[in-house]
Write an enzyme that holds these catalytic residues in place. Structure first.
Site, short mmCIF file in Angstrom:
data_model
loop_
_atom_site.label_atom_id
_atom_site.label_comp_id
_atom_site.label_asym_id
_atom_site.label_seq_id
_atom_site.Cartn_x
_atom_site.Cartn_y
_atom_site.Cartn_z
N ASP A 56 1.95 9.60 13.79
CA ASP A 56 2.57 8.28 13.72
C ASP A 56 4.07 8.35 13.45
O ASP A 56 4.68 9.42 13.47
CB ASP A 56 1.86 7.41 12.67
N ASP A 72 6.07 8.25 10.87
CA ASP A 72 6.59 9.18 9.85
C ASP A 72 5.81 10.47 9.75
O ASP A 72 6.01 11.26 8.82
CB ASP A 72 6.67 8.48 8.48
N ARG A 130 -8.74 -6.68 7.70
CA ARG A 130 -9.44 -5.52 8.24
C ARG A 130 -10.92 -5.64 7.92
O ARG A 130 -11.28 -5.94 6.78
CB ARG A 130 -8.91 -4.23 7.63
N SER A 162 6.36 3.72 8.59
CA SER A 162 5.21 4.44 9.13
C SER A 162 4.84 4.05 10.54
O SER A 162 5.64 4.19 11.46
CB SER A 162 4.04 4.26 8.18
N HIS A 163 3.65 3.50 10.71
CA HIS A 163 3.12 3.19 12.04
C HIS A 163 3.62 1.84 12.55
O HIS A 163 3.28 1.46 13.67
CB HIS A 163 1.60 3.18 11.97
N LYS A 199 -0.53 12.42 3.04
CA LYS A 199 -1.34 12.80 4.17
C LYS A 199 -0.45 13.52 5.18
O LYS A 199 0.77 13.38 5.12
CB LYS A 199 -2.07 11.61 4.76
N ARG A 223 7.88 -2.74 2.71
CA ARG A 223 8.07 -2.84 4.16
C ARG A 223 8.43 -4.25 4.54
O ARG A 223 7.76 -5.20 4.15
CB ARG A 223 6.79 -2.44 4.89
N THR A 264 0.84 -1.21 0.00
CA THR A 264 0.00 0.00 0.00
C THR A 264 0.87 1.26 0.00
O THR A 264 0.52 2.26 -0.61
CB THR A 264 -0.91 0.01 1.26
N ASP A 304 2.64 11.27 9.14
CA ASP A 304 1.56 11.58 8.19
C ASP A 304 0.17 11.23 8.72
O ASP A 304 -0.83 11.63 8.14
CB ASP A 304 1.81 10.92 6.82
N ARG A 305 0.09 10.49 9.82
CA ARG A 305 -1.23 10.18 10.39
C ARG A 305 -1.54 11.11 11.55
O ARG A 305 -0.63 11.67 12.16
CB ARG A 305 -1.26 8.76 10.93
N GLU A 310 -8.48 9.23 4.71
CA GLU A 310 -8.67 7.80 4.87
C GLU A 310 -9.10 7.54 6.31
O GLU A 310 -8.72 8.27 7.23
CB GLU A 310 -7.37 7.05 4.60
N THR A 338 -7.68 2.12 -1.20
CA THR A 338 -6.86 2.46 -0.04
C THR A 338 -5.43 2.81 -0.45
O THR A 338 -4.85 2.11 -1.28
CB THR A 338 -6.86 1.25 0.92
N LYS A 397 10.15 3.98 0.13
CA LYS A 397 9.26 4.21 -1.01
C LYS A 397 9.76 5.37 -1.85
O LYS A 397 10.53 6.22 -1.38
CB LYS A 397 7.83 4.44 -0.54
C1 VG1 Z 1 -2.76 1.13 5.85
C2 VG1 Z 1 -4.03 1.94 5.83
C3 VG1 Z 1 -4.07 2.83 4.60
C4 VG1 Z 1 -2.81 3.72 4.57
C5 VG1 Z 1 -1.56 2.85 4.65
C6 VG1 Z 1 -0.31 3.67 4.76
O1 VG1 Z 1 -2.72 0.29 4.70
O2 VG1 Z 1 -5.16 1.12 5.88
O3 VG1 Z 1 -5.24 3.61 4.62
O4 VG1 Z 1 -2.78 4.48 3.40
O5 VG1 Z 1 -1.63 2.00 5.80
O6 VG1 Z 1 -0.35 4.49 5.89
P1 VG1 Z 1 -3.13 -1.25 4.76
O7 VG1 Z 1 -2.89 -1.77 3.38
O8 VG1 Z 1 -2.30 -1.88 5.81
O9 VG1 Z 1 -4.58 -1.27 5.14
V1 VG1 Z 1 1.10 4.96 6.61
O10 VG1 Z 1 0.80 6.03 7.76
O11 VG1 Z 1 1.93 3.72 6.37
O12 VG1 Z 1 2.03 5.75 5.46
CO CO Z 2 2.50 6.98 8.31
#
Ligand code: VG1
Ligand code: CO
Length: 558
Positions: A292, A294, A511, A128-129, A391, A29, A25, A296-297, A378, A359, A141
């Site tokens: 989060d 990085d 999910r 990210s998270h 984001k 990772r 996504t 962006d959340r 999102e 997504t 990325k």
């Molecule tokens: C998750 C979220 C998605 C978001 C992605 C990256 O993806 O559901 O909405 O864009 O993380 O967010 P997934 O495929 O695990 O549902 V982050 O803060 O990694 O850049």
């Molecule tokens: Co993030």
């Protein structure tokens, strides 16, 4: 001494492909030890450079002076990766790399810098998270010149190259200093170490009414921002303390750590419990927010009140004109498919278009570039606008503060008034993490096979209207993305969506997204889990989740 490194040799290193470098996504990772395998990172970086037409072989002379932006969220392996990528950028003909001091750039700041300096693109290092540390996750990325995540066409090309790679190019040179702002050289490459915060903070100040927020804070409105030991700490310090004069105790966990203090830098009610406890405790502040790994959340809290990300997008849309950057109104809005339809109702009233995308932020880029949308969001705690192409956690926090300052109402009152006017899209997501891949695929296959029997069937007070596997055709470039989540749509507008995560690194994460619409103010006080309990039961029943995965309860509820 800056600029004094001796002429360096370009080495061509023989390598063999790894077959698991498919970006998900949001980039590639994997666990840190996977990235530490010989040539693993190098293979992927070379695959990126080969997919974007490496400047030295590119026929367009303009690209020979290409600049790249580089930075990450500071997690374990960030610095090592940056040194490797700098030496590879030098060997692949880039003219210049802008790298955040200390190797740090939040994802939104990287997007801001790519756009501000009109660079060729950028590489962002983050998972990210996901947790960090030697046994945690790492990620990488590529973002294009518009500042946004590379579209699927490019990520697919990168994956294809990674499967056939035989060699990569790297310069044999000592490491570059990352901790002092200035220009350095490796071979013919200029490495400009830049302040990671100032460009971003300036952009925020250009969008929001900082003077109104300063007045709000100096008048006694108490805020608490939790950076979760992640990248936004220095950004929050500059903005909240430096520019908005908030007291020092407005910040928590604002020193970035390579392992995020062994936490899970995911701003939701489960993982940001330290902040949640404060906002629900005695003498709670007026406003709480977290971001989060990085940056962006975002999570937005009022005193003893949680704003769901889907509602947040709708409320920002409805109140956008209160912020100077959006005074002229919005071109349109977009949300990912699983995000609730709360924003759709606002868009209808404002008479602006509303787009529903798969997504992942990469699907918003074309819409913003074509000026079709201004705000996007999102359900996964991501909100942003066309000011950049990612984001943006702190942007959402500042937008909320701007609205609170302007309306002079609490977060809770603003949300409740919104529901009273538009109705409430009651919403929740249940995540089942790290389940065996086969079992997860089995649930999805079973659901798909049941589509025909489900249509027209009644479960308690709900009747299934239709089912589909969501696909999306981009209205700008016509590209189609299929297999984006299974939707069970009920006749009253409620829905259940099943989707497999594309960011996890262990087994599969399933999910389940649940949504019901309730226009009746008398029910708006209800807790989402009780308001959705019937739908939660139906989701379990039709998916055969428990028998197929052995799981009775979700890992995380948001
Ligand atoms: C998750 C979220 C998605 C978001 C992605 C990256 O993806 O559901 O909405 O864009 O993380 O967010 P997934 O495929 O695990 O549902 V982050 O803060 O990694 O850049
Ligand atoms: Co993030």
């Amino acid at each position: 001494m800056p600029g004094s490194l001796s002429a360096n040799t370009v080495l061509t290193i023989a390598t063999t492909p790894y077959n698991d470098q498919k970006p998900g996504t949001s980039g590639l990772r994997k666990r840190v030890p996977v990235f530490q395998q010989p040539h693993y990172l190098e293979n992927f970086v070379q695959a990126i450079f080969d997919s974007i037409a490496p400047p030295q072989t590119c026929p367009e002379p303009g690209r020979r002076d290409a600049t790249l932006v580089l930075g990450g969220d500071g997690r374990y392996f960030n610095r090592e990766a940056i040194q490797i990528i700098l030496k590879m950028a030098a060997a692949n003909g880039f003219a210049r790399v802008l790298v955040g001091c200390g190797g740090i750039l939040s994802t939104p700041a990287a997007s801001c810098v790519i756009r501000k300096y009109a660079t060729f693109g950028g590489i962002i290092l983050s998972a990210s998270h996901n947790p960090g540390g030697p046994d945690g996750d790492f990620g990488i990325k590529y973002n294009t010149a518009n500042g946004g995540p590379a579209p699927e066409k490019i990520t697919e090309a990168i994956f294809a190259k990674s499967r056939k790679i035989t060699q990569y190019r790297i310069i044999d040179a000592p490491d570059v200093t990352l901790d002092a702002i200035g220009d350095y050289t490796i071979g013919d490459l200029t490495v400009s170490v830049i302040d990671p915060v100032s460009d971003y903070a300036d952009l925020m100040e250009s969008l929001f009414d900082f003077s109104a927020i300063r007045t709000l804070i100096s008048g006694g409105f108490r805020i608490k921002f939790d950076a979760m030991h992640a990248v936004n700490g220095p950004y929050a310090r500059e903005i909240f303390i430096g520019r908005l004069n908030a007291p020092e105790n407005s910040l928590m966990n604002c020193v970035p750590l390579p392992d995020f203090g062994k936490g899970h830098p995911d701003p939701n009610l489960t993982y940001a419990h330290e902040l949640v406890d404060i906002l629900y405790g005695e003498d709670a502040p007026d406003f709480g927010a977290a971001s989060d790994g990085d940056g962006d959340r975002n999570m937005i809290l009022g005193r003893r009140f949680f704003v769901t990300p889907s509602d947040s997008l709708a409320i920002l849309t409805a109140n956008a004109k209160l912020a100077p950057g959006y005074q002229a109104g919005l071109k349109g809005v977009a949300r990912s498919m699983p995000t609730s339809a709360a924003v759709d109702r606002v868009a209808r009233e404002l008479n602006i278009p509303c787009f529903e995308t798969p997504t992942g932020w990469k699907f918003f880029g074309n819409l913003m570039d074509a000026d079709k949308v201004t705000l996007c969001g999102e359900e996964s705690f991501g909100t942003g606008s066309s000011h950049i192409r990612e984001k943006d956690g702190l942007w959402a926090v500042l937008f909320w503060l701007n609205i609170v300052a302007s309306r002079k109402q609490s977060v809770e009152t603003i949300a409740r008034e919104h529901w009273a006017h538009f109705g409430r899209n009651v919403y929740s997501r249940h995540d089942y993490e790290a389940i065996p891949t086969d079992a997860a695929n089995g649930v999805m296959a079973h659901l798909k096979e049941s589509f025909n029997q489900l249509v027209g069937k009644t479960f308690g007070s709900y009747t299934v209207d239709c089912c589909d596997d969501f696909s999306y055709t981009d209205p700008v470039d016509g590209s189609t993305s299929t297999g984006q989540g299974l939707r069970i749509l009920f006749t009253d507008g409620s829905r259940i969506v099943f989707r497999l995560s594309g960011t996890g690194t262990e087994g599969a994460t399933l999910r389940i997204y649940l949504e019901a619409y309730d226009p009746d103010v008398a029910n708006h006080h209800l807790d989402a889990q009780s308001a959705l309990s019937e739908l939660i039961g139906i989701a379990g029943q039709i998916s055969e989740l428990k028998t197929r995965t052995g799981r009775a309860q979700p890992t995380v509820i948001t």
